[in-house]
Design an enzyme around this catalytic site. Structure first.
Site, PDB file in Angstrom:
ATOM      1  N   GLY A   1       0.729  -1.315   0.029  1.00 27.33           N
ATOM      2  CA  GLY A   1       0.075   0.040  -0.063  1.00 27.33           C
ATOM      3  C   GLY A   1       0.692   1.320   0.110  1.00 27.33           C
TER       4      GLY A   1
ATOM      5  N   LEU B   1      -4.473   4.018   3.340  1.00 23.39           N
ATOM      6  CA  LEU B   1      -4.735   3.732   2.055  1.00 23.39           C
ATOM      7  C   LEU B   1      -3.790   2.687   1.440  1.00 23.39           C
ATOM      8  CD1 LEU B   1      -4.500   7.241   0.565  1.00 23.39           C
ATOM      9  CD2 LEU B   1      -6.602   6.202   1.458  1.00 23.39           C
ATOM     10  N   ASP B   2      -3.789   1.398   2.334  1.00 26.26           N
ATOM     11  CA  ASP B   2      -2.845   0.382   2.139  1.00 26.26           C
ATOM     12  C   ASP B   2      -3.536  -0.640   0.979  1.00 26.26           C
ATOM     13  OD1 ASP B   2      -4.680   0.288   4.233  1.00 26.26           O
ATOM     14  OD2 ASP B   2      -2.967  -0.632   5.612  1.00 26.26           O
ATOM     15  N   THR B   3      -4.165  -0.495  -0.069  1.00 30.57           N
ATOM     16  CA  THR B   3      -4.093  -1.230  -0.898  1.00 30.57           C
ATOM     17  C   THR B   3      -3.226  -2.103  -1.194  1.00 30.57           C
ATOM     18  OG1 THR B   3      -6.228   0.047  -2.037  1.00 30.57           O
ATOM     19  CG2 THR B   3      -5.041  -1.414  -3.266  1.00 30.57           C
ATOM     20  N   VAL B   4      -3.420  -3.390  -1.410  1.00 28.86           N
ATOM     21  CA  VAL B   4      -2.137  -4.438  -1.799  1.00 28.86           C
ATOM     22  C   VAL B   4      -2.209  -4.738  -3.340  1.00 28.86           C
ATOM     23  CG1 VAL B   4      -2.171  -4.922   0.585  1.00 28.86           C
ATOM     24  CG2 VAL B   4      -3.462  -6.390  -1.189  1.00 28.86           C
TER      25      VAL B   4
END
Length: 427
Positions: free
Chosen positions: A44, A240-243
């Site tokens: 992220g 906002l730690d989308t992977v």
């Protein structure tokens, strides 16, 4: 990791380097049979505190290892990138799958997508509840589209949302999982704190409206609302730690995937960039010997990434002569300064990118071929956690990239990366 370019002001083209300042060359690394391939993952773009740095790096290492295990077993890029995403989704420290942010209703709704560079097929799910690994549903959708039309000539779906996506997943053998099982102590406590903050903000706003109607004496002085910030909101950049992950296999096929629980306290039914075509991820094999194969995965403020289609923009930019300069210009011109975000003063996002081509490893032998892989990451958020590994490496490397001192998140960018040469002898 040596910082290659920490400012949009620098125009000089700089070659990506590794920790020691030299090109990464996996032909000199430990070989495992004829296994070839490379994986780059991210946990992220947002803010990664020093106190949790170890956990973020550890999950990136595990994701890289899972992908490389698939490559060593003969798996293609699509299988490897799926394996990496499952590991990232299963971590309680990431905002994807288990541990995802809760929405306004206290539920988990996930977005995910995956793209195969060889076939150009794509699968995605949005606002999906009740499934532990959303990427598995996206992967199954992609696979089903490759089987051709359904009964009565119906076109199979490549993108499903909400209850329909959950029902489709279960009907195709993917087990259900309750929100309670996917919720962690951290995500639940964050939800409760955010809910209290929102209730306070609404109370203050009610006072403000009544004051403007002439009833200010009933409530006394108003509290300022400027300091009331929901954790995970766009301007905070904290959650906002989308992977995501990008992979190239030994045959030069690329694949990309992305998964996210979305913004904290989002409206039920909101679908972020992780599910949108050309916004969350992109993968495309070279169709001509003069072109590069490219793969991209993004993270950040979903609305900003959707309006700029950043994944596809970065992929297109990678056909330029110099990858580093191309990504720098794409992030500046197609994202930070994009006319589609002209009204935004804080543009938050990040990308991981790889491009590759085949080349002669040794000019003395035409039978010796190699894959030259250039990999980069860039972000406008305070930090971004990445990991990378080739199939010939004994372990993954991890790094938390940060903006330079004094840089303003949403207005400045950082960019780093490296080069990896994957060599293999012919039969």
């Amino acid at each position: 990791m040596e910082n290659l370019e920490n400012s949009t002001d620098c125009k000089e083209t700089v070659s990506p380097l590794n920790n020691s300042g030299s090109i990464l060359n996996s032909t000199d690394s430990r070989r495992d049979g004829k296994a070839m391939g490379f994986v780059l993952v991210h946990a992220g773009a947002g803010y990664h505190s020093e106190s949790k740095a170890k956990e973020y790096k550890h999950v990136c290492k595990r994701a890289c290892q899972r992908a490389v295990d698939r490559l060593r077993a003969g798996g293609m890029a699509l299988e490897a990138v799926t394996a990496a995403l499952i590991e990232l989704e299963d971590s309680p420290f990431t905002n994807a799958g288990t541990g995802s942010n809760l929405n306004l209703s206290g539920e988990i709704e996930c977005d995910a997508s995956i793209m195969d560079g060889k076939s150009l097929n794509y699968g995605a799910v949005g606002a999906l509840s009740g499934i532990k690994n959303p990427v598995l549903v996206a992967r199954r959708l992609l696979s089903e589209t490759q089987k051709g039309k359904l009964s009565a000539g119906r076109i199979p779906p490549c993108f499903l949302v909400g209850r329909g996506a959950e029902q489709w997943a279960i009907s195709h053998g993917i087990p259900a999982c309750t929100t309670e099982k996917m919720t962690t102590k951290f995500s639940l406590s964050a939800y409760k704190r955010n809910k209290r903050k929102m209730e306070l903000a609404e109370l203050v706003e009610t006072k403000r409206r009544r004051q403007s109607s002439g009833h200010e004496n009933d409530f006394g002085c108003l509290e300022p609302v400027g300091d009331i910030m929901v954790e995970g909101e766009v301007n905070n950049s904290a959650c906002l730690d989308t992977v995501g992950a990008v992979v190239v296999d030994g045959e030069g096929n690329v694949a990309a995937a992305v998964s996210s629980g979305g913004l904290a306290m989002k409206h039920p039914g909101r679908v972020g960039q992780a599910a949108h075509f050309g916004c969350g991820c992109w993968a495309e094999n070279a169709r001509d010997v003069s072109l590069y194969s490219t793969a991209v995965s993004t993270s950040g403020s979903g609305e900003h990434l959707i309006r700029t289609m950043l994944a596809r923009e970065c992929s297109t930019a990678m056909q330029a002569e110099t990858a580093h300069q191309a990504l720098l210009e794409a992030m500046q011109n197609k994202f930070i300064s994009s006319p589609f975000l002209a009204g935004e003063d804080c543009v938050l996002g990040g990308v991981i990118v790889l491009r590759c081509c085949t080349c002669e490893e040794d000019q003395r032998s035409e039978d010796m071929q190699a894959l030259l892989v250039e990999f980069l990451w860039s972000h406008t958020t305070e930090s971004m956690c990445v990991g990378y590994m080739s199939a010939q490496d004994s372990k993954a490397r991890t790094h938390i990239s940060r903006l330079p001192p004094g840089a303003v998140a949403g207005q400045s960018l950082a960019i780093e990366g490296g080069v990896c040469r994957l060599g293999a002898a012919s039969d």
